[in-house]
Design a protein around this motif. Structure first.
Motif, short mmCIF file in Angstrom:
data_model
loop_
_atom_site.label_atom_id
_atom_site.label_comp_id
_atom_site.label_asym_id
_atom_site.label_seq_id
_atom_site.Cartn_x
_atom_site.Cartn_y
_atom_site.Cartn_z
N PHE A 114 -4.72 62.00 32.00
CA PHE A 114 -4.18 63.06 31.13
C PHE A 114 -4.00 62.54 29.71
O PHE A 114 -4.33 63.21 28.74
N GLU B 53 1.54 70.95 29.37
CA GLU B 53 0.72 70.20 28.40
C GLU B 53 -0.71 70.16 28.90
O GLU B 53 -1.64 70.44 28.18
N GLN B 54 -0.86 69.71 30.14
CA GLN B 54 -2.18 69.65 30.76
C GLN B 54 -2.06 70.04 32.22
O GLN B 54 -1.05 69.72 32.86
N MET B 55 -3.09 70.68 32.73
CA MET B 55 -3.07 71.05 34.14
C MET B 55 -4.50 71.07 34.65
O MET B 55 -5.38 71.60 33.98
N GLY C 169 -3.21 67.88 39.21
CA GLY C 169 -1.80 67.86 38.84
C GLY C 169 -1.54 68.50 37.49
O GLY C 169 -2.40 69.20 36.94
N ALA C 170 -0.35 68.22 36.95
CA ALA C 170 0.02 68.81 35.67
C ALA C 170 1.00 67.91 34.95
O ALA C 170 1.79 67.21 35.58
N SER C 171 0.92 67.91 33.63
CA SER C 171 1.95 67.23 32.85
C SER C 171 2.73 68.28 32.07
O SER C 171 2.17 69.25 31.58
N LEU D 8 -3.48 59.37 37.35
CA LEU D 8 -3.53 60.74 36.86
C LEU D 8 -2.88 60.82 35.48
O LEU D 8 -3.40 61.47 34.57
N ASP D 9 -1.78 60.13 35.33
CA ASP D 9 -1.07 60.09 34.04
C ASP D 9 -1.99 59.48 32.96
O ASP D 9 -2.13 60.03 31.86
N ILE E 108 -0.20 57.34 41.26
CA ILE E 108 0.08 58.49 40.40
C ILE E 108 -0.12 58.15 38.93
O ILE E 108 -0.38 59.03 38.11
N LYS F 119 -12.72 65.57 27.98
CA LYS F 119 -12.42 66.04 29.33
C LYS F 119 -12.95 64.99 30.30
O LYS F 119 -14.08 64.52 30.16
N GLU G 160 9.82 64.58 29.97
CA GLU G 160 8.39 64.76 30.27
C GLU G 160 8.18 64.44 31.74
O GLU G 160 8.61 63.38 32.22
N MET H 219 5.52 64.70 35.37
CA MET H 219 4.18 64.87 35.93
C MET H 219 4.27 65.36 37.36
O MET H 219 5.06 64.83 38.15
N PHE H 220 3.48 66.36 37.66
CA PHE H 220 3.43 66.91 39.01
C PHE H 220 2.06 66.60 39.61
O PHE H 220 1.06 66.58 38.90
N SER H 221 2.07 66.38 40.92
CA SER H 221 0.81 66.06 41.59
C SER H 221 0.55 67.08 42.69
O SER H 221 1.48 67.50 43.40
N GLU I 160 -7.33 62.02 27.90
CA GLU I 160 -7.91 63.30 27.49
C GLU I 160 -7.27 63.78 26.19
O GLU I 160 -7.94 64.26 25.28
N LYS I 161 -5.95 63.62 26.12
CA LYS I 161 -5.20 64.09 24.95
C LYS I 161 -5.48 63.21 23.73
O LYS I 161 -5.73 63.71 22.63
#
Lengths: 130, 167
Positions: free
Chosen positions: A49, B95-97, B101-103, A45-46, A42, A58, B126, B128-130, A52-53
């Protein structure tokens, strides 16, 4: 003005420190993200993200890290990544150094392709292209 | 008992942000489990409340079709304890998706029992979703959506959240 490699490295280092809870000095150019810095699935993915920020880019799926190599029977034979798969990976991951991996391409060793340097190379290429 | 740690959504802007409130009652048993004679809401349950607020937001973005799980607590900073009689205000912002996933950036406010007091910042969280079907390809998961079960559908009705509707 274009960002220098040192600036990119320092931002990547900050991303990894935040995402993985490691210290600055644990992150070196050759650190392997999973094996040396302890990233779990996981965390990737973090990390993406956060990259990207941090860089305003992208990262399309499968570009920084290839998808599904382990699950494709054509890509893995007897626990080793096949030469065809390595050729495909090299094309998809020009930012990674395959030298060590190619000597013994065990599937388990694939994590070695994803180092701090690989991320810096990737971001550098991405920024140049934009 | 149901595992609900929010009482009501007060704002829901699909794919962007959501706010939910929870009234904290002295009758809740866990309030008494942490410190003798000093009831507080455990920080872990404040994180859970934020995860439920944010989880609905992330799930709604794809019509609750995907299995969305809380994958990581990136950071949780607590500024103040939450006591009985207070109201927690959870605000989750995307924040991001993307398809994996999404933050989420979350702020937890607390309104004291006196109704006209301003909301004080109690925590910043903060998450994070997966989308596990996308991220753990090759692993076997049940075909049915074990995250957004009938209980969540019930919650959706209770909260009046409908896709693309701002409440």
């Amino acid at each position: 003005m274009a960002m220098s490699r040192e600036e990119i490295y320092s931002k990547v280092q900050a991303v990894l420190v935040d995402a993985l809870g490691v210290d600055d000095d644990e992150v070196t150019p050759t650190s392997v993200i999973r094996d040396d810095l302890g990233a779990e699935s996981i965390d990737f993915l973090d990390i993406m993200f956060r990259l990207e920020k941090a860089f305003g880019i992208k990262i399309p799926r499968g570009e920084l890290l290839p998808d599904n190599v382990a699950n494709d029977p054509n890509f893995v034979k007897d626990g080793k990544v096949t030469p065809e798969a390595i050729a495909m990976l090299k094309e998809k991951m020009p930012h990674s150094d395959f030298g060590e991996f190619e000597k013994d391409p065990q599937l388990d060793h694939m994590s070695k392709l994803f180092t701090v340097n690989a991320i810096v190379n990737y971001v550098e290429g991405k920024l140049k292209a934009s | 008992m149901r595992w609900y740690w929010i009482d009501k959504f007060v704002e829901f802007t699909p794919k962007q942000s959501a706010s939910a409130v929870k009234a904290v009652s002295l009758a809740e048993e866990h309030m008494h489990d942490l410190y003798p004679d000093f009831p507080i809401v455990p920080h872990s349950l404040i994180i859970e409340g934020m995860a439920q607020t944010a989880g609905m937001l992330v799930g709604e973005a794809r019509g609750y079709k995907e299995k969305v799980i809380l994958a990581k607590i990136n950071r949780a900073t607590f500024h103040r304890l939450v006591r009985p009689g207070e109201t927690i205000v959870y605000t989750a912002t995307v924040e991001q998706m993307n398809d994996t996933g999404a933050s989420i950036r979350g702020r937890v406010g607390v309104r004291a029992a006196e109704t006209d007091t301003p909301v004080e910042l109690a925590a910043e969280i903060e998450l994070m979703f997966s989308h596990i079907d996308n991220n753990l390809a090759g692993m076997e998961f049940p075909a049915h959506n074990f995250v957004f079960t009938e209980h969540f559908t019930e919650l959706q009705r209770v909260f009046g959240i409908d896709t693309n509707v701002r409440i």
